[in-house]
Every structure is written in C-alpha cells, then in structure tokens.
Design a protein around this motif. Structure first.
Motif, PDB file in Angstrom:
ATOM      1  N   PHE A   1      21.534 -22.001  28.394  1.00 15.90           N
ATOM      2  CA  PHE A   1      21.913 -21.091  27.316  1.00 15.90           C
ATOM      3  C   PHE A   1      23.267 -20.453  27.632  1.00 15.90           C
ATOM      4  O   PHE A   1      23.602 -20.216  28.796  1.00 15.90           O
ATOM      5  CB  PHE A   1      20.844 -20.020  27.124  1.00 15.90           C
ATOM      6  N   SER A   2      24.033 -20.179  26.577  1.00 16.11           N
ATOM      7  CA  SER A   2      25.390 -19.664  26.774  1.00 16.11           C
ATOM      8  C   SER A   2      25.742 -18.670  25.674  1.00 16.11           C
ATOM      9  O   SER A   2      25.323 -18.820  24.518  1.00 16.11           O
ATOM     10  CB  SER A   2      26.396 -20.830  26.767  1.00 16.11           C
ATOM     11  N   TRP A   3      26.554 -17.658  26.044  1.00 15.56           N
ATOM     12  CA  TRP A   3      27.039 -16.694  25.054  1.00 15.56           C
ATOM     13  C   TRP A   3      28.020 -17.338  24.083  1.00 15.56           C
ATOM     14  O   TRP A   3      28.332 -16.770  23.037  1.00 15.56           O
ATOM     15  CB  TRP A   3      27.700 -15.511  25.756  1.00 15.56           C
ATOM     16  N   LEU A   4      28.519 -18.528  24.427  1.00 13.16           N
ATOM     17  CA  LEU A   4      29.411 -19.240  23.509  1.00 13.16           C
ATOM     18  C   LEU A   4      28.705 -19.594  22.200  1.00 13.16           C
ATOM     19  O   LEU A   4      29.356 -19.928  21.205  1.00 13.16           O
ATOM     20  CB  LEU A   4      29.937 -20.524  24.161  1.00 13.16           C
ATOM     21  N   ALA A   5      27.384 -19.522  22.204  1.00 11.69           N
ATOM     22  CA  ALA A   5      26.619 -19.788  20.982  1.00 11.69           C
ATOM     23  C   ALA A   5      26.983 -18.805  19.872  1.00 11.69           C
ATOM     24  O   ALA A   5      26.810 -19.103  18.687  1.00 11.69           O
ATOM     25  CB  ALA A   5      25.121 -19.722  21.268  1.00 11.69           C
TER      26      ALA A   5
ATOM     27  N   VAL B   1      37.127 -24.878  25.355  1.00 16.26           N
ATOM     28  CA  VAL B   1      36.343 -23.782  25.943  1.00 16.26           C
ATOM     29  C   VAL B   1      35.076 -24.302  26.587  1.00 16.26           C
ATOM     30  O   VAL B   1      34.723 -23.946  27.707  1.00 16.26           O
ATOM     31  CB  VAL B   1      35.973 -22.741  24.845  1.00 16.26           C
ATOM     32  N   ALA B   2      34.398 -25.202  25.848  1.00 12.85           N
ATOM     33  CA  ALA B   2      33.095 -25.693  26.318  1.00 12.85           C
ATOM     34  C   ALA B   2      33.204 -26.567  27.541  1.00 12.85           C
ATOM     35  O   ALA B   2      32.245 -26.761  28.265  1.00 12.85           O
ATOM     36  CB  ALA B   2      32.400 -26.467  25.199  1.00 12.85           C
ATOM     37  N   GLU B   3      34.372 -27.126  27.785  1.00 13.63           N
ATOM     38  CA  GLU B   3      34.516 -28.020  28.916  1.00 13.63           C
ATOM     39  C   GLU B   3      34.832 -27.266  30.212  1.00 13.63           C
ATOM     40  O   GLU B   3      34.954 -27.871  31.253  1.00 13.63           O
ATOM     41  CB  GLU B   3      35.628 -29.042  28.617  1.00 13.63           C
ATOM     42  N   HIS B   4      35.051 -25.952  30.093  1.00  8.55           N
ATOM     43  CA  HIS B   4      35.402 -25.199  31.300  1.00  8.55           C
ATOM     44  C   HIS B   4      34.317 -24.191  31.636  1.00  8.55           C
ATOM     45  O   HIS B   4      33.499 -23.860  30.817  1.00  8.55           O
ATOM     46  CB  HIS B   4      36.736 -24.463  31.097  1.00  8.55           C
TER      47      HIS B   4
END
Length: 452
Positions: free
Chosen positions: A244-248, A449-452
């Motif tokens: 889970f990630s706050w990027l959601a 963003v998602a790749e880092h």
C-alpha cells in the motif's frame, strides 16, 4: 501478400537480410491465439460471476413468487445499476494499467489499483441512498408496493455486495492488464460451486428464504475479492504489487474524470447473459490494445483490432442464424402461453439484429478503453441513446402505435448509429500517434514517481 512491409532480419555480418513476408493468415492466426487466451478465461469469469445472481434468483423462485420478484428486481435494477457504474469506472484502469504494463512500468499498476479503490469505494458510499430509498424509487418506475417493499428490504441486506463490487473491479482490471486471467477464472469457478451448494442449504433446506439468499450472495462476492487479493499479495503479481502507498491519493481528480467517462461509456451496455461473451472480448481487446500501445507497437495494436472485429462478427452471425432458425421453437422453452410465444416469434427478427450488433459494439468500446478514448465514446453513447435511439423508440412505439417492436426498433437504430460511428473512428485512427500518446499518458500518470 503481407499486412505490412517485408520484415528485415539481422545478418551475421552486421547487415540486414530480407525475410519472407509473414502471410496474413499466419499473423491473423497468431493474434487470434493471443486474443482467445485472454477472452476465453474472461468470458468464463464473467459467466461465473453473472451466474451468482442468476442462481440466487432461481432458488428464490422455488421459495415463492414475492421472493422471486424481490431478488429479480433488486438484481436487475438496484444491483444492476451499481454493477454498471462500478464496472464502467473500474474500466479506466484498463487504459492506464494496460499501457503501463506494455511500457514495462509494473510498479505503477499497484498504485493505479489503489487509486481506483479510493474512487470506487467513495462512489459506493454515494450509491448507498439508492439502496436505502429503493422502495419509493421502484414504485416511481412502476413496481407494485408489495414487490417494491420486498425488493427494498432485500436491497438493504445487499449493501455488502455494493462494496464488494467497488473492491473487485479494480482488482480484475489489475489482473487482466497483466494477462493473469486464469487466476480470476479459477477463483470465480470455485466460488460458484460453493455458492450453489450453500444457496440450496440456506435458502431451501434450512428455509431461510431471502435472508439466506442475501447471506450467500454477499459472502460469494466477498470470497471472490478475498481469493483474488490473496493471489496478488502472495505472488506480488510479478512485481506489480509492492504494498500500500500514499501515492494512491495523488492525481485523484484526473483519475476521477477518466473513471466517470468510462462509467458513462460502459454502464449503458450491460444487458444480461448475451453480454457475457461481449464482455469477455471487451476485456481481451482492451488489454491487447493497451499493452501494445504502451509498448509502442502500433502495428500489432491495429492487427488486434482487425482480428477481434472479424472474430466477434463471425460469432454474431452464427448466433443471429441460430435465433432465426429456432424462432418458432425457443420461446416455448420459457413459456407455455401460445400468445406470448407468437409475440416473441414476431420479435425474433429484432432479437437477431440485436445479437449481431451486440457482438461488435462492445468490442469497439473495448478498443476505445484500451486506447484511452473514454470521453469521446461517452459523448457518442449519450448522443446515440438519448438523442436518437430513445426518442425514436418512443415515437415509433407510442406515437405510431408499433408497441414493443417500435420501441425496440428505435433503440436498435441508436445502437446502429453508435456502431457505425465507432467503426469510422477506429478506421481513421492513426495508431502510431496513439502509441506516442500512450507513452505520454504513462509518464503523465506518475510513471517517474512510481518507479522511485
């Protein structure tokens, strides 16, 4: 004869050596195999999940007429609306996940799924009042007080299913975009078997009636969600799930707009059993197109569209022929009334045409999802249904007194127009430009963003 220019093969000395052009038949066959590997399990999954409600309805019918009506109305009107909205909004994920997968940005898929969960669970909360106030809504559209009350009570019990829809559809699009369709098929098949057993036990054997129906149907949908989630969490989905990630919660507004356009585009096309094959092809072609565009393979994306169109039209022609050939017999599988049978036979021509149109139109919608044209197709759908099809149906059915045949003919006219427009849009598409836009879309929606 070749679909494109002759392919060049690398020469051992560093040059290029011309290779024999790949024949149209061979390329068509190879793409057809790729398509059916996706479409077959997707169709099977759709049938299994649709059968959950159908089986519940069947068992409820064995209890009594009111119970049958309650489950039938809730399934088709209340849950049917929620299903269409959730499936449509979840389809935004097909574009983004499919193109990200094609571009090799696997970690983005998990982020996209979580964003979709946020949006769909919020949407589910907004749909709760429809479940709560379903009795007056159903009476408003013409249902009797007795049936509206029973269906409304059952709708309240089915609120867990609404949130299962919101959780399930992003998971399905996440798995479909990675071609993990067999995992979904196995989970759905096992749940369907369990659903049949416990529906018999709770509804009939123990005599729990509508309460037993609600328990089994809610439980079955959540078992599908849990089974798929366990598969994702345990396997990590080859790197597509990293937790889970706050990027959601990032870039949610743009995601909402694409989801809403998807909902308008797709929720108008859910029509029961005849939609199951179409939904399978819809899912398969959206995955093929989005994967190939994401990978920059414009030529293969175009080939996929050609193959799925030919395949679906062929199936549609066969089904249309079956309807024509059995028009004097099949009505009596469902009724013993000669009057009803005769009227159904008269409508068989319209049914056959509808079957043919429904074999191609959802496929073209799947192409649109894969390419990311949801907003355009949403406008086309609204114009064809509400500006052309519905007014024409009302005019023919009630003003000119053609009855059901007139209403149906008007709607077919709208579907015909929609199909023709989608054929034109697809035919004039510059697939190289679409591949370039897919690359831009992957970058725009947080690839770096998602790749880092």
């Amino acid at each position: 004869m070749a679909i494109d220019a002759p392919l060049l093969d690398s020469h051992p000395n560093g040059g290029h050596q011309e290779q024999k052009p790949i024949s149209v038949v061979r390329e068509f066959g190879e793409e057809s195999k790729r398509l059916w590997k996706l479409a077959g399990p997707a169709i099977f999954t759709s049938i299994c999940q649709y059968s959950l409600g159908a089986l519940t309805q069947t068992f409820a019918g064995l209890v009594g007429e009111v119970e049958l009506a309650a489950v039938s109305v809730e399934n088709s009107v209340i849950a049917g609306l929620a299903f269409g909205v959730m499936l449509g909004m979840g389809s935004a994920l097909e574009t983004l996940c499919g193109q990200a997968y094609g571009a090799g940005k696997l970690r983005m898929l998990g982020i996209y799924m979580q964003r979709s969960w946020v949006i769909l669970l919020t949407t589910a909360c907004l749909l709760v009042p429809i479940y709560v106030w379903s009795p007056p809504i159903l009476e408003l559209i013409g249902e009797t007080t007795e049936i509206s009350t029973a269906a409304g009570k059952f709708a309240l019990w089915m609120l867990p299913q609404l949130f299962a829809y919101a959780t399930n559809f992003p998971i399905q699009k996440f798995l479909q975009s990675q071609r993990k369709v067999f995992a979904m098929a196995w989970v759905s098949a096992v749940v369907l078997v369990l659903h049949a057993i416990f529906s018999w036990l709770l509804i009939l054997k123990l005599g729990w009636g509508l309460t037993g129906a609600a328990i089994t149907l809610n439980t079955s949908w959540w078992l599908i969600v849990i089974g798929q989630l366990l598969y994702i969490f345990i396997t990590k989905s080859d790197g597509a799930w990293s937790g889970f990630s706050w990027l959601a919660f990032a870039d949610l507004w743009g995601f909402v707009k694409l989801s809403l356009a998807s909902a308008v585009m797709l929720c108008m096309n859910i029509q029961g059993w005849d939609a199951m094959i179409a939904l399978g092809f819809n899912a398969a072609i959206s995955v093929r197109v989005s994967n190939e565009l994401g990978a920059g393979n414009a030529r293969l994306a175009k080939l996929s569209v050609i193959v799925v169109s030919v395949t679906s039209i062929s199936i549609g022609v066969i089904c249309m022929a079956v309807v024509f050939a059995t028009r004097d017999y099949f009505p009596y599988l469902f009724t013993t009334s000669e009057a009803v049978g005769n009227e159904t036979t008269k409508l068989a021509v319209l049914l056959a045409v509808t079957v043919l149109l429904n074999s191609l139109q959802p496929v073209l919608s799947g192409v649109a999802v894969g390419a990311g044209w949801q907003s355009l197709v949403a406008y086309i759908n609204i114009a064809c249904y509400y500006i052309v099809g519905l007014p024409a149906g009302i005019l023919l059915g009630f003003t000119f007194n053609f009855g059901a045949m007139g209403v149906w003919s008007g709607m077919i006219g709208g579907i015909c127009l929609q199909t023709v427009i989608l054929i034109i849009v697809t035919s004039i598409t510059n697939w190289k430009r679409e591949a370039e836009e897919a690359e831009s879309r992957v970058k725009k929606w947080g690839g770096s963003v998602a790749e880092h």
